[in-house]
Design an enzyme around this catalytic site. Structure first.
Site, PDB file in Angstrom:
ATOM      1  N   GLY A  10       7.543   7.918 -40.097  1.00 37.00           N
ATOM      2  CA  GLY A  10       8.662   8.757 -40.538  1.00 37.00           C
ATOM      3  C   GLY A  10       8.388  10.245 -40.479  1.00 37.00           C
TER       4      GLY A  10
ATOM      5  N   ASN B 299       9.040  12.243 -38.043  1.00 38.53           N
ATOM      6  CA  ASN B 299      10.231  12.892 -37.471  1.00 38.53           C
ATOM      7  C   ASN B 299      11.358  12.973 -38.490  1.00 38.53           C
ATOM      8  OD1 ASN B 299      10.067  13.677 -34.512  1.00 38.53           O
ATOM      9  ND2 ASN B 299       9.037  11.679 -34.541  1.00 38.53           N
TER      10      ASN B 299
ATOM     11  N   ASN C  44      17.854   9.210 -29.447  1.00 30.30           N
ATOM     12  CA  ASN C  44      16.491   8.688 -29.636  1.00 30.30           C
ATOM     13  C   ASN C  44      15.497   9.786 -29.297  1.00 30.30           C
ATOM     14  OD1 ASN C  44      14.384   6.656 -29.895  1.00 30.30           O
ATOM     15  ND2 ASN C  44      14.246   6.660 -27.663  1.00 30.30           N
TER      16      ASN C  44
ATOM     17  N   HIS D  67      11.685  10.284 -27.808  1.00 31.06           N
ATOM     18  CA  HIS D  67      10.680   9.507 -27.071  1.00 31.06           C
ATOM     19  C   HIS D  67       9.495  10.418 -26.725  1.00 31.06           C
ATOM     20  CE1 HIS D  67       9.104   6.361 -24.512  1.00 31.06           C
ATOM     21  NE2 HIS D  67       8.825   7.304 -23.623  1.00 31.06           N
TER      22      HIS D  67
ATOM     23  N   MET E  99      11.331   0.893 -33.355  1.00 29.59           N
ATOM     24  CA  MET E  99      10.571   0.197 -32.315  1.00 29.59           C
ATOM     25  C   MET E  99      11.270  -1.031 -31.729  1.00 29.59           C
ATOM     26  SD  MET E  99       8.235   2.274 -32.038  1.00 29.59           S
ATOM     27  CE  MET E  99       7.103   1.486 -30.902  1.00 29.59           C
TER      28      MET E  99
END
Ligand code: GRF
Length: 202
Positions: free
Chosen positions: A14, A16, A111, A113, A94
Site C-alpha cells: 500500500g 502507492n 493501474n 505498473h 495482483m
C-alpha cells in the site's frame, strides 16, 4: 466541478495508496479516497486505510490466484457503486480484472505498473528490466482494459538502472517514481486536464 471520488484496490504494502492519500492532502488535489478494497485480509494497504479511518472491504475467498470469480467481482462492483466511486485505482492489485468489474468501470479504472510499458508487462517487471540489461526503467500509469497491462498510457516516469543495482534497489527507485506519477495522473483526471472518454461527474 465536484471532487473526484476514488476507490483504491490493492493486494500488498500500500505504499502507492499512502503516497496518493498524502499528495491529495498536501497538494490539494480535488479528489477524495472514499473506499479501499483488497483480495487479501492481511494486506498492509488495509492497515494504512484503517489509520485514515477509511471504509475497507475484503473480498470473499477465491478459488483462483490470478483473478476472481465473476460473483466476487460483482460484489466488489456493488460495493464500489454504493460508495459512489468515480474512478477505481489499481495500486498493486495482483489479480487480473475481468467482467463484470471491468465492464462496470470501463473508462474509469487506472493501474500503476512498475515498468515503461509496453516493455515488461506482467509480474516482477523491475526484475525483467534488470535481467534484460536495459539502462532505463520506470513506471507507467494507464487506463485498464481487457489486455493485461495493455490499456492506453497516461503517464510514465523514467529512472536509471545503475551498475550494481539489485532487484530491490531498482524496485525501490521505481517506487519513488510511482509515488509521484500516480498522484499526478489523479490530479490531471480530477481537474479534467487528462481527457476521459466520459467524465463520470458530468
Ligand atoms: C507497485 O510497484 C506497483 O507498480 C505494482 O505493485 C507494487 C505495489 O506496491 N503493480 P504498493 O503496494 O503500492 O507498495
Amino acid at each position: 466541478m465536484r471532487g473526484l471520488r476514488l476507490g483504491v484496490l490493492g493486494s500488498g504494502q500500500g505504499s502507492n495508496f499512502v503516497a496518493l492519500a498524502k499528495a491529495i492532502e498536501r497538494d490539494r488535489i480535488p479528489a477524495e479516497i472514499v473506499w479501499v478494497g483488497s483480495d487479501r485480509a492481511e494486506a498492509k494497504i488495509l492497515e494504512h486505510a484503517k489509520k485514515l479511518n477509511l471504509p475497507r472491504v475484503v473480498c470473499r475467498k477465491s478459488n483462483f490466484r490470478t483473478k476472481l470469480e465473476p460473483e466476487i467481482e460483482e460484489e466488489l462492483a456493488l460495493a464500489l457503486e454504493k460508495a459512489r466511486v468515480d474512478l477505481l485505482v489499481l495500486a498493486g492489485y495482483m489479480r487480473v480484472v475481468k467482467d463484470p468489474l471491468l465492464r462496470k468501470f470501463e473508462g474509469r479504472m487506472i493501474n500503476i505498473h512498475p515498468s515503461l510499458l509496453p516493455a515488461f508487462p506482467g509480474l516482477r517487471a523491475w526484475e525483467q528490466a534488470r535481467m534484460a540489461g536495459v539502462k532505463e526503467a520506470g513506471c507507467t500509469v494507464h487506463w485498464v482494459n481487457s489486455q493485461v497491462d495493455g490499456g492506453e498510457i497516461l503517464r510514465q516516469e523514467t529512472v536509471p538502472v545503475l551498475a550494481g543495482d539489485s532487484a530491490e534497489s531498482l524496485h525501490g527507485r521505481i517506487q519513488e517514481a510511482e509515488h509521484r506519477c500516480l498522484p499526478q495522473v489523479v490530479r490531471g483526471l480530477a481537474e479534467g486536464k487528462i481527457p476521459w472518454s466520459e467524465d463520470p461527474r458530468k
